[in-house]
Design an enzyme around this catalytic site. Structure first.
Site: not given
Ligand code: GLY
Length: 395
Positions: A111, A169
């Site tokens: 992330d 994601d």
């Molecule tokens: N990247 C985590 C979410 O979208 O919940």
């Protein structure tokens, strides 16, 4: 207080290139965000924690610097500065950004684009401090360490019931790699990002261009083992935020590569998203497009805001007819978000512009709550909407 004295100067000078925004009360929205954020900062003055959500009794829910959402609060502060040019917001934005500096060496998460890329890109764009550029490059290196050449993709999560999970994601965090190449001239970051996307596109989409959430690979052979969900309704359903991440991530990938294949998938992902909205005549998606009727009431404004922002970029890459359609769709979404019941009217008790986001209904967590990334992408979409032909469209 100086924070509130920006309206006239905004209209007259700093943003003379703002386009007419008749249908959207952008100025009021920014003023509301300023009021809410000022209230938040005076109630919670500690810049080592980052606004994430708010409980039903009005308490701020915050995360530490290693939370995946930590970068969105400074990101939101940078948009307040961008819209107002009030030095107060620059000072706050910089302080919360710098509080995340040490995240640049994290190798335990994919992330880093959200956590480091979002705030540090803006900080660097506004201040040009070389140390901020170094943080971005270091974060790009840390993210690269999660790349496995046999799988050809970055590993999204450590632990859990997976072998080598790659989530949709993850596409969002590749911009950090494209930027690291742009900042250094070292193409290795770029090559990792492209490998990730090329491998991902083999399995990410169903024939109708809805997306799977989790691809799980065998790290020894690179073979796909399973396609699953973690936050959606079912393995066979389409989690709406995941679909929005796909539209956004692939549009950004097209911006950096001009690979028509990425544009093809970005457009089809967008068309699926918009088809679902029009099918149900709802500008704001449910948390999962295939959730049963009893669960469809649960909305996700974050998916709407992410998609709106992505559509405003995507419209610049497609022929005129599609471009107008994407622009119109973004505007419809933004207009819905900007009114009740999605935008709060309760300034006295809310630190957030948007209500009705859903973090993880699959695990019964964060259902129908405000979430910082919904506000962040909403402000970004409003920025893009008011700066369609401006040099700083990509902020
Ligand atoms: N990247 C985590 C979410 O979208 O919940």
């Amino acid at each position: 207080m100086a924070v509130f004295c920006w309206g006239l100067s905004l209209l007259l000078c700093a943003h003379a290139h703002l386009q007419p925004v008749d249908s959207l009360p952008v100025y009021q929205i920014i003023q509301q965000a300023e009021r809410q954020t000022t209230a938040y900062l005076s109630a919670y003055p500690d810049s080592a924690r980052f606004l994430h959500s708010q409980s039903s009794d009005g308490k701020a829910i915050r995360v530490g610097m290693h939370g995946w959402t930590a970068g969105f609060f400074p990101g939101k502060l940078w948009y307040l500065y961008a819209f107002t040019r009030n030095p107060f917001w620059e000072q706050q934005a910089l302080s919360y950004t710098l509080a995340l500096s040490a995240d640049d060496t994290l190798t335990s998460t994919h992330d880093l684009g959200f956590m480091v890329g979002i705030p540090f890109e803006k900080a660097y764009a506004f201040t040009h401090q070389p140390a901020l550029r170094e943080v971005l490059i270091r974060a790009g290196r840390s993210l690269s360490r999660r790349f496995h050449p046999i799988v050809g993709e970055i590993k999204s999560w450590d632990g859990g019931p997976w072998h080598y999970p790659v989530i949709v994601d993850n596409l969002m965090n590749l911009e950090l790699l494209f930027r690291a190449t742009a900042l250094t001239g070292d193409s290795s970051f770029y090559r990792i990002a492209v490998s990730h996307i090329d491998h991902d596109l083999r399995y990410r989409f169903r024939p109708d261009y809805s997306t799977y959430h989790v691809l799980d690979y065998d790290p020894h052979t690179g073979r796909l083992l399973a396609r699953k969900t973690w936050q959606g309704y079912a393995d066979s359903s389409c989690w709406s935020r995941g679909q929005a991440w796909a539209i956004y991530g692939l549009t950004v990938a097209y911006r950096y590569t001009r690979n028509p294949r990425y544009l093809f998938y970005a457009r089809h992902a967008a068309d699926y998203f918009l088809h679902q909205l029009s099918r149900y005549q709802e500008p704001i998606p449910p948390w999962d497009f295939n959730a049963p009727d009893s669960l469809r009431k649960l909305k996700d404004v974050s998916a709407a805001a992410i998609a709106a922002s992505a559509l405003l970029e995507l419209q610049g890459y497609v022929p005129a007819g599609s471009s107008a359609r994407y622009r119109h769709a973004a505007e419809v979404i933004l207009r819905a978000l900007s009114a009740s019941p999605y935008r709060t009217t309760d300034d006295a008790h809310s630190y957030f512009l948007l209500l009705h986001a859903t973090g993880d209904a699959h695990h019964h967590r964060e259902m129908d709550v405000p979430l910082i990334y919904a506000d962040y992408y909403y402000l970004q979409a409003l920025w893009r909407y008011t700066h369609m032909h401006a040099a700083d469209f990509f902020l």
